[in-house]
Scaffold this motif. Structure first.
Motif, short mmCIF file in Angstrom:
data_model
loop_
_atom_site.label_atom_id
_atom_site.label_comp_id
_atom_site.label_asym_id
_atom_site.label_seq_id
_atom_site.Cartn_x
_atom_site.Cartn_y
_atom_site.Cartn_z
N GLY A 93 0.76 -1.23 -0.08
CA GLY A 93 -0.01 -0.12 0.00
C GLY A 93 0.78 1.23 -0.05
O GLY A 93 0.28 2.24 0.63
N LEU A 94 2.07 1.11 -0.49
CA LEU A 94 2.99 2.29 -0.67
C LEU A 94 2.74 3.34 -1.84
O LEU A 94 2.03 2.70 -2.89
CB LEU A 94 4.31 1.86 -0.81
CG LEU A 94 4.84 1.01 0.43
CD1 LEU A 94 6.37 0.62 0.19
CD2 LEU A 94 4.61 1.86 1.80
N SER A 95 2.95 4.70 -1.63
CA SER A 95 2.99 5.44 -3.11
C SER A 95 3.98 5.03 -3.87
O SER A 95 4.98 4.44 -3.53
CB SER A 95 2.95 6.88 -2.52
OG SER A 95 4.26 7.29 -1.61
N GLU A 96 4.12 5.66 -4.98
CA GLU A 96 5.49 5.35 -5.79
C GLU A 96 6.76 5.79 -5.19
O GLU A 96 7.50 5.00 -5.06
CB GLU A 96 5.15 6.04 -7.19
CG GLU A 96 6.16 5.42 -8.43
CD GLU A 96 7.16 6.26 -8.40
OE1 GLU A 96 8.14 5.99 -8.96
OE2 GLU A 96 7.34 7.51 -7.68
N PRO A 97 6.72 7.16 -4.72
CA PRO A 97 7.78 7.42 -4.13
C PRO A 97 8.36 6.84 -2.76
O PRO A 97 9.60 6.62 -2.55
CB PRO A 97 7.62 9.10 -3.50
CG PRO A 97 6.85 9.44 -4.53
CD PRO A 97 5.71 8.19 -4.60
N GLU A 98 7.33 6.38 -2.07
CA GLU A 98 7.58 5.51 -0.98
C GLU A 98 8.31 4.26 -1.24
O GLU A 98 9.15 3.53 -0.71
CB GLU A 98 6.44 5.23 -0.03
CG GLU A 98 5.70 6.65 0.84
CD GLU A 98 4.54 6.37 1.30
OE1 GLU A 98 4.01 7.18 2.18
OE2 GLU A 98 3.74 5.40 0.88
N ALA A 99 7.74 3.65 -2.34
CA ALA A 99 8.24 2.27 -2.66
C ALA A 99 9.61 2.48 -3.23
O ALA A 99 10.38 1.72 -3.14
CB ALA A 99 7.36 1.73 -3.79
#
Length: 430
Positions: free
Chosen positions: A387-393
């Motif tokens: 459930g991460l955002s793209e920058p978090e991933a």
């Protein structure tokens, strides 16, 4: 298929016939790459118009009384003109032989982009209605643009010339970065027009900022000195007024006055126009690279045609090359004359070295594209399962790489391997 007259054997084919055919095949491929470069340039112009149309539509759907929305009719006209201009380079591609130059995958991308563009009229009509959805409009515009950018990526991935492939990667990187900047303009304009920015839009804004930085890094990695200088003199300089408005958006405390939306749209448009200037330089460099490669191949063909002239009969053996195993490869001219035999062997050796150099350079460039694709797949996996955002991933991948003292691509490969193993076990369990 032509046949020889009855009782007459077919004409004897000579080594020089295939040498010249090899060069002519290279020229045909370069001519297709030239048309592909012209197509990419036309796609670049159309994407730029669609980005402006999307931004103005976002403002209109957020606040129909907002002054910048009055520029939408002119933007629609510009988009239509760019769309009409796209059809000329499309018509120049050799659809009769899609396997030539690995065009089949490119044609598939083109088909997807044209299919998406067929929905443009319906999208515009929906945006005129009283119940138009701004978020849905944004997604539909962005999908059309993403499909057009896919054409550029496929052109870079399928290119068989290292210099042209590098030029395509540079152009794709700056186009992708400009698309993210265009999405940031559209989201920010909608936020200022509505006087608020919801949580989803705020997260997307942060993702877009991070994505633009990565695109700039890729661009600067592959771009030559002239394009790097153009970047640093234009969009790379920064703009304090733009950074101030960006911070206001990121903080979520939007000013109540109506001038902010106009200021944001004007400043971000100027920034996108500056990126567009670099994009134009990159497109010009691509087309110049295509023309230079084509001219070089044509000159080489003319020189080979002159050198491969008939000569007196004689025979001799020449050391042509050394195989990877260290064995010497010797070729005999047989009944050919010494001058002609020497010319043929020289040409074969030159072309073999040329092809080996091209292969090595292409391997490096395609490895970069492949790594980019694998990292994106690994990020998508983290986004889906955690459930991460793209920058978090992206940050999670980077943190794992630093913690294990490994490259980012090695971590991506490990995650994708785990996904494959789990998928196989799931199939076995069923």
């Amino acid at each position: 298929m032509s046949t020889s007259p009855v009782g007459h054997p077919p004409a004897r084919l000579r080594a020089q016939d295939f040498i010249l055919a090899s060069r002519q095949s290279e020229i045909a491929g370069l001519q297709q790459l030239l048309h592909t470069g012209e197509l990419v340039t036309a796609v670049s112009a159309l994407v730029h118009c669609l980005q402006r149309e999307r931004g103005l539509s976002n403002i209109l759907l957020s606040n129909r009384a907002s002054p910048p929305a009055r520029g939408l009719p002119h933007a629609l006209t510009d988009t239509d003109a760019a769309l009409a201009a796209l059809h000329l380079p499309l018509a120049q591609l050799d659809r009769a032989h899609p396997q030539a130059g690995n065009l089949s995958r490119l044609f598939n991308r083109v088909a997807g982009a044209l299919h998406a563009l067929e929905e443009l009229a319906a999208l515009r009509e929906a945006n005129r209605g009283p119940t138009a959805d701004r978020a849905a409009s944004m997604r539909r515009y962005s999908d059309i643009i993403a499909r057009l950018l896919g054409v550029v990526f496929e052109a870079a991935d399928g290119c068989g010339n290292p210099a042209i492939s590098r030029a395509l990667i540079v152009l794709f990187s700056v186009m992708q970065g400009k698309e993210l900047a265009g999405q940031e303009r559209a989201i920010g304009a909608a936020g200022f027009a509505a006087g608020t920015l919801d949580d989803d839009a705020h997260r997307q804004l942060l993702d877009l900022i991070d994505g633009q930085e990565r695109c700039a890094q890729t661009f600067l990695t592959f771009a030559g000195p002239a394009l790097q200088a153009a970047w640093h003199a234009g969009p790379g300089q920064g703009n304090p007024a733009f950074e101030r408005l960006r911070r206001i958006l990121c903080a979520g405390r939007l000013p109540p006055e109506g001038d902010a939306v106009q200021a944001w749209f004007d400043i971000t448009s100027a920034r996108i126009d500056a990126i567009r200037g670099v994009e134009d330089h990159a497109a010009a460099a691509l087309n110049a690279c295509c023309r230079a490669a084509l001219a070089g191949a044509q000159q080489a063909l003319a020189a080979q045609q002159l050198s491969l002239a008939p000569a007196e009969e004689a025979g001799y053996t020449v050391l042509l090359a050394t195989t990877p195993g260290g064995e010497e490869a010797r070729y005999s001219t047989g009944p050919l004359g010494a001058p002609l035999g020497r010319a043929i062997l020289d040409v074969i050796q030159q072309q073999a070295q040329h092809l080996q150099q091209l292969s090595a350079e292409l391997t490096t460039l395609r490895a970069s594209l492949s790594e980019r694709r694998e990292i994106e797949r690994a990020k998508a996996l983290l986004m889906q399962h955690r459930g991460l955002s793209e920058p978090e991933a992206h940050k999670a991948l980077r943190s794992l790489a630093m913690a294990q003292n490994k490259k980012l691509i090695e971590i991506a490969h490990a995650l994708l391997a785990v996904e494959t193993v789990l998928a196989v076990r799931g199939e076995d369990a069923r």
